[in-house]
Design an enzyme around this catalytic site. Structure first.
Site, PDB file in Angstrom:
ATOM      1  N   ASP A 189       0.801  -1.227   0.000  1.00 35.30           N
ATOM      2  CA  ASP A 189       0.000   0.000   0.000  1.00 35.30           C
ATOM      3  C   ASP A 189       0.838   1.283   0.000  1.00 35.30           C
ATOM      4  O   ASP A 189       0.357   2.334  -0.365  1.00 35.30           O
ATOM      5  CB  ASP A 189      -0.963   0.016   1.206  1.00 35.30           C
ATOM      6  CG  ASP A 189      -0.235  -0.184   2.537  1.00 35.30           C
ATOM      7  OD1 ASP A 189       1.008  -0.282   2.541  1.00 35.30           O
ATOM      8  OD2 ASP A 189      -0.900  -0.255   3.589  1.00 35.30           O
ATOM      9  N   HIS A 190       2.093   1.205   0.381  1.00 30.36           N
ATOM     10  CA  HIS A 190       2.899   2.426   0.494  1.00 30.36           C
ATOM     11  C   HIS A 190       3.599   2.787  -0.827  1.00 30.36           C
ATOM     12  O   HIS A 190       3.469   3.879  -1.343  1.00 30.36           O
ATOM     13  CB  HIS A 190       3.961   2.259   1.582  1.00 30.36           C
ATOM     14  CG  HIS A 190       3.444   2.440   2.983  1.00 30.36           C
ATOM     15  ND1 HIS A 190       2.490   1.637   3.532  1.00 30.36           N
ATOM     16  CD2 HIS A 190       3.773   3.336   3.941  1.00 30.36           C
ATOM     17  CE1 HIS A 190       2.243   2.044   4.779  1.00 30.36           C
ATOM     18  NE2 HIS A 190       3.005   3.066   5.058  1.00 30.36           N
TER      19      HIS A 190
ATOM     20  N   ARG B 278      -0.583  12.810  10.130  1.00 30.09           N
ATOM     21  CA  ARG B 278       0.717  13.441  10.425  1.00 30.09           C
ATOM     22  C   ARG B 278       0.928  14.654   9.533  1.00 30.09           C
ATOM     23  O   ARG B 278       0.653  14.594   8.335  1.00 30.09           O
ATOM     24  CB  ARG B 278       1.860  12.442  10.187  1.00 30.09           C
ATOM     25  CG  ARG B 278       1.841  11.344  11.215  1.00 30.09           C
ATOM     26  CD  ARG B 278       3.062  10.450  11.176  1.00 30.09           C
ATOM     27  NE  ARG B 278       2.976   9.584  12.339  1.00 30.09           N
ATOM     28  CZ  ARG B 278       3.277   8.295  12.347  1.00 30.09           C
ATOM     29  NH1 ARG B 278       3.736   7.710  11.254  1.00 30.09           N
ATOM     30  NH2 ARG B 278       3.157   7.600  13.451  1.00 30.09           N
TER      31      ARG B 278
ATOM     32  N   ARG C 120       9.292   2.832  11.301  1.00 28.29           N
ATOM     33  CA  ARG C 120      10.324   2.428  10.341  1.00 28.29           C
ATOM     34  C   ARG C 120      11.641   2.132  11.039  1.00 28.29           C
ATOM     35  O   ARG C 120      12.249   3.004  11.654  1.00 28.29           O
ATOM     36  CB  ARG C 120      10.471   3.471   9.222  1.00 28.29           C
ATOM     37  CG  ARG C 120      11.029   4.807   9.609  1.00 28.29           C
ATOM     38  CD  ARG C 120      10.892   5.823   8.477  1.00 28.29           C
ATOM     39  NE  ARG C 120       9.488   6.138   8.265  1.00 28.29           N
ATOM     40  CZ  ARG C 120       9.020   7.338   7.919  1.00 28.29           C
ATOM     41  NH1 ARG C 120       9.858   8.327   7.694  1.00 28.29           N
ATOM     42  NH2 ARG C 120       7.732   7.552   7.765  1.00 28.29           N
TER      43      ARG C 120
ATOM     44  N   SER D  51       6.785   7.166  13.136  1.00 27.81           N
ATOM     45  CA  SER D  51       6.583   5.874  12.477  1.00 27.81           C
ATOM     46  C   SER D  51       7.356   4.742  13.144  1.00 27.81           C
ATOM     47  O   SER D  51       8.190   4.958  14.024  1.00 27.81           O
ATOM     48  CB  SER D  51       7.003   5.976  11.016  1.00 27.81           C
ATOM     49  OG  SER D  51       8.377   5.695  10.903  1.00 27.81           O
TER      50      SER D  51
ATOM     51  N   ASP E 251       3.933  -1.193  11.379  1.00 29.82           N
ATOM     52  CA  ASP E 251       3.479   0.144  11.009  1.00 29.82           C
ATOM     53  C   ASP E 251       2.873   0.769  12.256  1.00 29.82           C
ATOM     54  O   ASP E 251       2.104   0.121  12.984  1.00 29.82           O
ATOM     55  CB  ASP E 251       2.431   0.069   9.895  1.00 29.82           C
ATOM     56  CG  ASP E 251       2.172   1.460   9.332  1.00 29.82           C
ATOM     57  OD1 ASP E 251       2.737   1.785   8.271  1.00 29.82           O
ATOM     58  OD2 ASP E 251       1.428   2.232   9.971  1.00 29.82           O
TER      59      ASP E 251
HETATM   60  C1  MIC Z   1       4.004   6.479   8.276  1.00 32.21           C
HETATM   61  O1  MIC Z   1       2.824   6.778   8.331  1.00 32.21           O
HETATM   62  O2  MIC Z   1       4.938   7.218   8.636  1.00 32.21           O
HETATM   63  C2  MIC Z   1       4.365   5.101   7.734  1.00 32.21           C
HETATM   64  C3  MIC Z   1       5.030   5.312   6.421  1.00 32.21           C
HETATM   65  O3  MIC Z   1       3.212   4.351   7.536  1.00 32.21           O
HETATM   66  C4  MIC Z   1       5.293   4.426   8.747  1.00 32.21           C
HETATM   67  C5  MIC Z   1       5.877   3.162   8.300  1.00 32.21           C
HETATM   68  C6  MIC Z   1       7.035   3.341   7.362  1.00 32.21           C
HETATM   69  O4  MIC Z   1       7.833   4.254   7.528  1.00 32.21           O
HETATM   70  O5  MIC Z   1       7.143   2.529   6.424  1.00 32.21           O
HETATM   71  C7  MIC Z   1       4.620   4.158  10.105  1.00 32.21           C
HETATM   72  O6  MIC Z   1       3.704   4.859  10.456  1.00 32.21           O
HETATM   73  O7  MIC Z   1       5.073   3.278  10.845  1.00 32.21           O
HETATM   74 FE1  SF4 Z   2      -0.115   4.824   5.105  1.00 28.03          FE
HETATM   75 FE2  SF4 Z   2       1.202   5.542   7.308  1.00 28.03          FE
HETATM   76 FE3  SF4 Z   2      -0.295   7.295   5.969  1.00 28.03          FE
HETATM   77 FE4  SF4 Z   2      -1.468   5.366   7.290  1.00 28.03          FE
HETATM   78  S1  SF4 Z   2      -0.235   7.005   8.150  1.00 28.03           S
HETATM   79  S2  SF4 Z   2      -1.962   6.029   5.222  1.00 28.03           S
HETATM   80  S3  SF4 Z   2      -0.039   3.680   7.012  1.00 28.03           S
HETATM   81  S4  SF4 Z   2       1.564   6.292   5.234  1.00 28.03           S
END
Ligand code: MIC
Ligand code: SF4
Length: 643
Positions: A64-65, A379, A537, A535, A119
């Site tokens: 999905d990313h 975010r 990550r 996140s 995630d």
């Molecule tokens: C995000 O919303 O920052 C992400 C991208 O979903 C991350 C995961 C990632 O960095 O791949 C998260 O929220 O954990």
């Molecule tokens: Fe995707 Fe992270 Fe955004 Fe949710 S917050 S939509 S998991 S990138």
């Protein structure tokens, strides 16, 4: 004494430890989820554990990313993830099927179960009465291998909801209100559990919006009870058999109770660049808007799209605004057509984006320079949209739609008066984009495909008795993992390639960081409060580890990032006296002495600042198995030796 919902589920899953606030415990994990941006590392790590088949009840790998596919790299990752899922007995959700958290809620989540996801927004599952926790990929890999998940036993905060949301006020406004009260670091070490009469007035996707964005509080997770409303949701998903009732005992005790009267909740907005910079929409109304985005794992359900469609019905988006809508899943998209929602949105001039994370993680739909963008996401960190000087505001779908219409920030109650319909019953199930696990025999035949961008996960080296290194960076409070390791369309395709992605560590704070670290060959970072928020990550630990970062000394840490640092053999240390933060300068040479002995015995570690000639102490707060993990040079080494 009676138990809360969270206590009941944790008690049922306790493997080790005492259920006392802050005590190290381990819990059994029933379900796991991964997404593609963190998933490649998870499965490389899982592969190195030599376990033929996942040991959980359900494990799902979602794409999905990284769906931009501007060259071979994303698609190579997808192929790797699909073939490795087939090899090891996982479900695989194909690109286009939707955002992991939305799809998991619809098709897999079960009340009373534990879910661990690579995630940070995995707590979305709390809307169904699960204990759903976000974690680093390595912890998820270990859970898939049957290992328990270690955490500090959380403090359980009760959020008492009374009353009922008034028209055009939204679940998003509830969690924005809570962020205003609790701040982005207020939830560290806590579970927010919702209770009270007001709970009954919220459907499952509204609850999930609230638990999803509990991640922004820094909380371990958030949870709602599982009641008749949960049952109705699962029934519509053809999964009534998955329902069990879980409610708090009448004499359950919360360590603290926050009361929110839903009748009084009004449209709220998080202003740039932190999710807790929350004011009422009316306080900033009238500011011209360039772009509006509706979607993300926070607000992309059928009711979110439905509310927007009612406001936009028969009208046209203001000429100065570009409106993009990403339905959360294929199910939402399809059902929204059935309900007549999509037609209204398209008629009004919305641009329909893919059912994926998309703009939420800077994968397309970036705003103009210096632009104002209103998003229903979770975010608004600086630069995350892809445009460093844009201002991102976080709002409800109702506020987003109203503002798209007028072209300025608008309280939806000022342009629209009627009640929003409930579209929950429009559910069209079609699981043809979910590939079910293969039989054990068929799985053996699968050949895992690894494209040229997929490089092995580097291993940390063991901690040494003395650590002498320069301070390569001194950062402030609330440093996010987006600051440490940016996402977006340029960097996300490198998630499977640590040597390459390490070139971007701290890029926005210090563009020379990579070269400085390479030259020094080792280093220490200084941070303020809530270091590493955001996140899950693990690249924000892995890439610094690859560059030789040995320790982070901060005033305090965010939960997931701290665990990731330890998992990759980086010391997460806190100032014994926070005032010492002010004395240290970037470039100072420091030396930590008697490190192994101090970690083992729980003593403070003495740090000598050789440049300025003074000493200070740091606390390591590393307990239980984490001591051995750190001393073995990270969890991968530890798991290999002990599993
Ligand atoms: C995000 O919303 O920052 C992400 C991208 O979903 C991350 C995961 C990632 O960095 O791949 C998260 O929220 O954990
Ligand atoms: Fe995707 Fe992270 Fe955004 Fe949710 S917050 S939509 S998991 S990138």
């Amino acid at each position: 004494m009676g138990l809360t919902v969270a206590e009941k589920i944790l008690k049922n899953h306790l493997v080790e430890g005492k259920t006392e606030k802050g005590a190290p415990v381990e819990i059994k994990i029933d379900q796991t989820l991964t997404q593609d941006a963190t998933g490649t590392m998870v499965y490389l790590q899982f592969e190195s554990m030599d376990i033929p088949r996942v040991k959980t009840e359900v494990s799902v790998s979602y794409i999905d990313h990284n769906t931009l596919q501007s060259d071979f790299r994303n698609m190579d990752d997808h192929r790797f993830l699909q073939t490795i899922a087939a090899k090891h007995g996982l479900y695989f959700s194909r690109p286009g099927n939707g955002i992991c958290h939305q799809v998991h809620l619809e098709r897999f989540g079960k009340p009373g179960k534990t879910l661990l996801g690579s995630d940070s927004h995995t707590p979305t599952g709390g809307g169904l009465g699960m204990i759903a926790i976000g974690a680093g990929g390595l912890d998820v890999a270990v859970a898939m291998a049957g290992g328990p998940f270690p955490l500090s036993y959380p403090e359980i905060i009760g959020v008492k909801l009374t009353g009922k949301l008034q028209p055009l006020c939204s679940a998003k406004d509830v969690i924005l209100k809570l962020l205003q009260i609790e701040t982005v670091k207020g939830g560290v070490g806590k579970i927010y559990e919702y209770f009270g009469d007001g709970v009954k007035s919220l459907n499952v996707t509204q609850r999930a919006t609230i638990t999803n964005m509990g991640a922004e509080l820094g909380a371990t997770t958030s949870v709602f009870p599982s009641d008749d409303i949960t049952r109705e949701f699962l029934k519509l998903q053809n999964r009534e058999a998955d329902w069990t009732e879980i409610v708090a005992d009448s004499n359950a005790k919360y360590s603290r109770v926050i009361e929110i009267d839903l009748n009084k909740v009004e449209p709220m907005i998080a202003t740039p660049h932190m999710p807790d910079k929350v004011v009422t929409v009316r306080e900033v109304a009238g500011l011209p808007v360039d772009q509006v985005g509706i979607g993300s794992c926070t607000n992309s359900s059928i009711n979110d799209l439905g509310a927007a469609s009612e406001i936009l019905d028969g009208k046209t988006v203001a000429a100065n605004v570009s409106l993009g809508i990403a339905p959360g899943s294929k199910q939402v998209l399809y059902s929204a057509f059935e309900a007549g929602i999509m037609q209204k949105l398209i008629d009004a001039g919305a641009r329909i984006l893919e059912s994926a994370c998309g703009p939420c993680i800077g994968m397309g739909f970036a705003p103009k320079s210096g632009g104002v963008t209103l998003r229903t996401f979770n975010r608004n960190f600086k630069g995350r949209s892809g445009t460093p000087d844009a201002g991102v505001y976080l709002v409800s779908p109702e506020t987003a739609a109203a503002s798209a219409l007028t072209g300025v920030i608008t309280d939806p109650r000022d342009v629209f008066k009627t009640y929003t319909k409930d579209y929950s019953s429009f559910v069209k199930i079609n699981d043809n984009m979910i590939v079910a696990p293969l039989s054990e025999d068929a799985a053996k035949e699968i050949i895992v495909e690894k494209g040229p961008n997929i490089k092995e996960c580097p291993k940390a080296s063991a901690i040494t008795e003395t650590i002498a290194a320069p301070i390569l960076l001194k950062a402030g409070d609330n440093i996010t993992t987006d600051d440490i390791m940016p996402a977006g369309s340029k960097v996300l395709p490198l998630r499977s390639n640590i040597p390459e992605i390490s070139k971007y560590v701290y890029e926005a704070i210090d563009p020379n960081f990579h070269d400085k670290a390479k030259k020094a060959g080792k280093g220490i970072i200084i941070g303020g409060d809530n270091y590493g928020q955001g996140s899950s990550r693990e690249h924000a630990a892995l890439a610094p580890m690859y560059l030789g970062i040995k320790a982070i000394i901060a005033k305090s840490f965010a939960r997931i990032h701290k665990a990731n640092l330890i998992n990759f053999g980086i010391m997460a240390l806190e100032f014994a006296n926070p005032a010492d933060y002010d004395k240290i300068n970037e470039g100072d040479d420091v030396e930590m002495i008697d490190v192994i002995n101090s970690v083992k015995s729980g003593k403070n570690i003495v740090v000598r600042n050789n440049t300025q000639g003074f000493e200070f102490e740091v606390v390591h707060k590393i307990v239980g198995k984490d001591i051995d993990i750190l001393l073995s040079g990270g969890k991968l080494n530890y798991t290999k030796n002990n599993f």
